[in-house]
Design an enzyme around this catalytic site. Structure first.
Site, PDB file in Angstrom:
ATOM      1  N   ASP A 231     -13.122   8.099   6.985  1.00  0.00           N
ATOM      2  CA  ASP A 231     -13.181   8.491   8.392  1.00  0.00           C
ATOM      3  C   ASP A 231     -14.197   9.603   8.592  1.00  0.00           C
ATOM      4  O   ASP A 231     -14.385  10.460   7.735  1.00  0.00           O
ATOM      5  CB  ASP A 231     -11.791   8.917   8.879  1.00  0.00           C
ATOM      6  CG  ASP A 231     -10.917   7.697   9.091  1.00  0.00           C
ATOM      7  OD1 ASP A 231     -11.439   6.679   9.586  1.00  0.00           O
ATOM      8  OD2 ASP A 231      -9.727   7.758   8.746  1.00  0.00           O
TER       9      ASP A 231
ATOM     10  N   TYR B 134      -6.781   7.030  -0.504  1.00  0.00           N
ATOM     11  CA  TYR B 134      -7.597   8.118  -1.059  1.00  0.00           C
ATOM     12  C   TYR B 134      -8.017   9.055   0.066  1.00  0.00           C
ATOM     13  O   TYR B 134      -8.699   8.632   1.000  1.00  0.00           O
ATOM     14  CB  TYR B 134      -8.844   7.524  -1.718  1.00  0.00           C
ATOM     15  CG  TYR B 134      -9.811   8.524  -2.289  1.00  0.00           C
ATOM     16  CD1 TYR B 134      -9.611   9.055  -3.554  1.00  0.00           C
ATOM     17  CD2 TYR B 134     -10.928   8.922  -1.565  1.00  0.00           C
ATOM     18  CE1 TYR B 134     -10.500   9.968  -4.085  1.00  0.00           C
ATOM     19  CE2 TYR B 134     -11.826   9.833  -2.087  1.00  0.00           C
ATOM     20  CZ  TYR B 134     -11.617  10.348  -3.352  1.00  0.00           C
ATOM     21  OH  TYR B 134     -12.511  11.250  -3.870  1.00  0.00           O
TER      22      TYR B 134
ATOM     23  N   HIS C  22     -14.146  -2.071  14.750  1.00  0.00           N
ATOM     24  CA  HIS C  22     -14.051  -0.690  14.268  1.00  0.00           C
ATOM     25  C   HIS C  22     -14.274   0.250  15.445  1.00  0.00           C
ATOM     26  O   HIS C  22     -15.095  -0.030  16.326  1.00  0.00           O
ATOM     27  CB  HIS C  22     -15.111  -0.459  13.172  1.00  0.00           C
ATOM     28  CG  HIS C  22     -15.033   0.905  12.553  1.00  0.00           C
ATOM     29  ND1 HIS C  22     -15.885   1.920  12.899  1.00  0.00           N
ATOM     30  CD2 HIS C  22     -14.178   1.421  11.639  1.00  0.00           C
ATOM     31  CE1 HIS C  22     -15.573   3.017  12.195  1.00  0.00           C
ATOM     32  NE2 HIS C  22     -14.542   2.728  11.430  1.00  0.00           N
TER      33      HIS C  22
ATOM     34  N   ALA D 259      -6.917   9.991   2.721  1.00  0.00           N
ATOM     35  CA  ALA D 259      -6.791   9.497   4.100  1.00  0.00           C
ATOM     36  C   ALA D 259      -6.322  10.612   5.034  1.00  0.00           C
ATOM     37  O   ALA D 259      -5.653  11.546   4.608  1.00  0.00           O
ATOM     38  CB  ALA D 259      -5.835   8.314   4.155  1.00  0.00           C
TER      39      ALA D 259
ATOM     40  N   GLU E  58       0.856  -1.200   0.000  1.00  0.00           N
ATOM     41  CA  GLU E  58       0.000   0.000   0.000  1.00  0.00           C
ATOM     42  C   GLU E  58       0.887   1.244   0.000  1.00  0.00           C
ATOM     43  O   GLU E  58       1.885   1.297   0.724  1.00  0.00           O
ATOM     44  CB  GLU E  58      -0.903   0.006   1.245  1.00  0.00           C
ATOM     45  CG  GLU E  58      -1.769   1.258   1.336  1.00  0.00           C
ATOM     46  CD  GLU E  58      -2.825   1.156   2.424  1.00  0.00           C
ATOM     47  OE1 GLU E  58      -3.537   0.142   2.490  1.00  0.00           O
ATOM     48  OE2 GLU E  58      -2.932   2.114   3.214  1.00  0.00           O
TER      49      GLU E  58
HETATM   50  P1  FAD Z   1     -18.361   1.020   6.999  1.00  0.00           P
HETATM   51  O1  FAD Z   1     -18.254  -0.404   6.542  1.00  0.00           O
HETATM   52  O2  FAD Z   1     -19.348   1.866   6.331  1.00  0.00           O
HETATM   53  O3  FAD Z   1     -18.442   1.040   8.559  1.00  0.00           O
HETATM   54  C1  FAD Z   1     -18.345   2.264   9.291  1.00  0.00           C
HETATM   55  C2  FAD Z   1     -19.052   2.145  10.635  1.00  0.00           C
HETATM   56  O4  FAD Z   1     -20.460   2.046  10.431  1.00  0.00           O
HETATM   57  C3  FAD Z   1     -18.644   0.887  11.404  1.00  0.00           C
HETATM   58  O5  FAD Z   1     -18.595   1.190  12.771  1.00  0.00           O
HETATM   59  C4  FAD Z   1     -19.748  -0.089  11.095  1.00  0.00           C
HETATM   60  O6  FAD Z   1     -19.916  -1.004  12.147  1.00  0.00           O
HETATM   61  C5  FAD Z   1     -20.972   0.823  10.937  1.00  0.00           C
HETATM   62  N1  FAD Z   1     -21.906   0.293   9.929  1.00  0.00           N
HETATM   63  C6  FAD Z   1     -21.617   0.006   8.632  1.00  0.00           C
HETATM   64  N2  FAD Z   1     -22.704  -0.474   8.009  1.00  0.00           N
HETATM   65  C7  FAD Z   1     -23.719  -0.475   8.918  1.00  0.00           C
HETATM   66  C8  FAD Z   1     -25.088  -0.880   8.880  1.00  0.00           C
HETATM   67  N3  FAD Z   1     -25.633  -1.366   7.756  1.00  0.00           N
HETATM   68  N4  FAD Z   1     -25.814  -0.766  10.020  1.00  0.00           N
HETATM   69  C9  FAD Z   1     -25.275  -0.279  11.142  1.00  0.00           C
HETATM   70  N5  FAD Z   1     -23.965   0.117  11.254  1.00  0.00           N
HETATM   71  C10 FAD Z   1     -23.201   0.025  10.153  1.00  0.00           C
HETATM   72  N6  FAD Z   1      -9.730   5.846   4.945  1.00  0.00           N
HETATM   73  C11 FAD Z   1      -9.555   6.818   4.016  1.00  0.00           C
HETATM   74  O7  FAD Z   1     -10.067   7.931   4.198  1.00  0.00           O
HETATM   75  N7  FAD Z   1      -8.797   6.604   2.899  1.00  0.00           N
HETATM   76  C12 FAD Z   1      -8.194   5.408   2.638  1.00  0.00           C
HETATM   77  O8  FAD Z   1      -7.519   5.235   1.609  1.00  0.00           O
HETATM   78  C13 FAD Z   1      -8.364   4.354   3.606  1.00  0.00           C
HETATM   79  N8  FAD Z   1      -7.814   3.129   3.399  1.00  0.00           N
HETATM   80  C14 FAD Z   1      -8.075   2.107   4.299  1.00  0.00           C
HETATM   81  C15 FAD Z   1      -7.560   0.834   4.030  1.00  0.00           C
HETATM   82  C16 FAD Z   1      -7.829  -0.231   4.889  1.00  0.00           C
HETATM   83  C17 FAD Z   1      -7.260  -1.607   4.576  1.00  0.00           C
HETATM   84  C18 FAD Z   1      -8.621  -0.008   6.072  1.00  0.00           C
HETATM   85  C19 FAD Z   1      -8.884  -1.144   7.036  1.00  0.00           C
HETATM   86  C20 FAD Z   1      -9.118   1.261   6.339  1.00  0.00           C
HETATM   87  C21 FAD Z   1      -8.868   2.321   5.462  1.00  0.00           C
HETATM   88  N9  FAD Z   1      -9.386   3.609   5.680  1.00  0.00           N
HETATM   89  C22 FAD Z   1      -9.174   4.616   4.757  1.00  0.00           C
HETATM   90  C23 FAD Z   1     -10.119   3.902   6.920  1.00  0.00           C
HETATM   91  C24 FAD Z   1     -11.660   3.743   6.783  1.00  0.00           C
HETATM   92  O9  FAD Z   1     -12.160   4.689   5.879  1.00  0.00           O
HETATM   93  C25 FAD Z   1     -12.257   3.939   8.180  1.00  0.00           C
HETATM   94  O10 FAD Z   1     -11.895   2.882   9.018  1.00  0.00           O
HETATM   95  C26 FAD Z   1     -13.752   4.240   8.245  1.00  0.00           C
HETATM   96  O11 FAD Z   1     -14.022   4.790   9.524  1.00  0.00           O
HETATM   97  C27 FAD Z   1     -14.638   3.031   8.035  1.00  0.00           C
HETATM   98  O12 FAD Z   1     -14.625   2.585   6.748  1.00  0.00           O
HETATM   99  P2  FAD Z   1     -15.466   1.264   6.325  1.00  0.00           P
HETATM  100  O13 FAD Z   1     -15.394   1.169   4.859  1.00  0.00           O
HETATM  101  O14 FAD Z   1     -15.069   0.100   7.138  1.00  0.00           O
HETATM  102  O15 FAD Z   1     -16.930   1.760   6.749  1.00  0.00           O
END
Ligand code: FAD
Length: 295
Positions: free
Chosen positions: A110, A49, A148, A51, A17
């Site tokens: 985030d 992206y 998370h 981040a 990455e």
């Molecule tokens: P989601 O899956 O949408 O989850 C977010 C929160 O909402 C969680 O607490 C989840 O439990 C809750 N949730 C989700 N769906 C539901 C539902 N249907 N009902 C109730 N609750 C729900 N961030 C960046 O800005 N840029 C990056 O490039 C980046 N790269 C990353 C790469 C990796 C490998 C990882 C692990 C994280 C990365 N992140 C990045 C961080 C990420 O954007 C954050 O962790 C963010 O807070 C959550 O993203 P997610 O896609 O897991 O969100």
């Protein structure tokens, strides 16, 4: 090629990455690092992206294109949907498609300090489905072995992972962790829930105590005593901390590969020296698992 095909072809997928340079630096400052990382022959390279709340621009798509078209290595463009409209996502997906980038890591992003604001997407599942339906992208999604940070209910993250699978995620990449046992406990729960897509373990070597403590405070990941001893002992000795960080990550990866992990995703922090050292330490293991693979 879709990255899900790489998982079908090999028992272990090994990837890096990187992140785009800050907006006030020319994009070319990462080109040398990309060249060196590509020469290590990873299965793919992903590009973050927006981040850390930085301004989102199209550098992720540009770098994904350079990796794919100049270096002939598969690329994975991270994409977040917080504050995004369908139109803004369409523009990025179109640019990726025009540049033959076939894979995205679909994320929510985030939570900004100012709150979520208006968005056409509520969570990553909606982006996963949208990107699958609009362009047929290969989709990775995020997984959290230690939960998370916003999740207050125990094991709710496993339910969310299942929803990501149902929305169309091909595979998962985990948040960093420093205690493999926590990862194995998580894999057991994933299996019990019947979640099938492969899970790649995210490994971040430590090179700077301040940076790692900041990441930890934002992610809620806990640090084992063994790791804490290293960062406390060598906090002011850059070379010693770097070498201990490489050794710790190597030990973690050796254990993960020996336990049959489906993939290792190395957070390189744009540092080819670290990626090179770790890759050299583990390349015979990768070859042993994937007999046909050259590295
Ligand atoms: P989601 O899956 O949408 O989850 C977010 C929160 O909402 C969680 O607490 C989840 O439990 C809750 N949730 C989700 N769906 C539901 C539902 N249907 N009902 C109730 N609750 C729900 N961030 C960046 O800005 N840029 C990056 O490039 C980046 N790269 C990353 C790469 C990796 C490998 C990882 C692990 C994280 C990365 N992140 C990045 C961080 C990420 O954007 C954050 O962790 C963010 O807070 C959550 O993203 P997610 O896609 O897991 O969100």
């Amino acid at each position: 090629m879709k990255i899900r095909e790489l998982f079908k072809r090999s028992d272990l997928v090994y990837s890096f990455e990187i992140f785009p340079p800050k907006v006030d630096s020319p994009i070319e400052v990462v080109y040398d690092a990309i060249e060196e990382l590509s020469s290590l022959n990873p299965d793919y390279i992903s590009i973050t992206y927006g981040a850390g709340g930085r301004v989102q621009d199209n550098r992720t798509a540009k770098l994904a294109s350079v990796i794919k078209n100049k270096h002939n290595i598969e690329s994975l463009a991270h994409l977040t949907c917080i504050g995004a409209t369908e139109k803004s996502i369409d523009d990025i997906l179109k640019e990726l498609k025009e540049n033959s980038v076939e894979n995205i890591l679909a994320l929510r992003g985030d939570k900004p300090e100012s709150g979520f604001g208006n968005s056409d997407f509520r969570n990553s599942q909606e982006l996963i489905k949208y990107a699958k339906d609009n362009g047929g992208f290969g989709i990775a999604a995020a997984a959290y072995p230690q939960g998370h940070i916003e999740t207050l209910v125990k094991d709710k993250d496993i339910d969310i992972l299942k929803l990501k699978e149902e929305a169309g995620a091909d595979y998962f990449i985990t948040q960093l962790f420093y205690d493999n046992n926590r990862f194995y406990e998580f894999l057991n729960k994933v299996e019990q829930k019947g979640i099938k897509p492969p899970i790649q373990a995210g490994v971040m070597p430590v090179i700077n105590k301040k940076q790692i403590m900041r990441t930890i405070s934002l992610s809620g990941v806990t640090l084992p005593q063994k790791f804490l001893r290293i960062i406390n002992k060598y906090e002011y000795d850059k070379i010693a901390l770097r070498d201990a960080g490489i050794a710790y990550a190597t030990e973690q990866i050796v254990d993960l590969i020996s336990s049959g992990v489906r993939g290792i995703h190395l957070y390189t922090m744009n540092n080819p020296y670290i990626a090179n050292s770790i890759t050299n330490n583990i390349k015979s293991l990768i070859q042993s698992v994937n007999k046909e693979r050259a590295i």
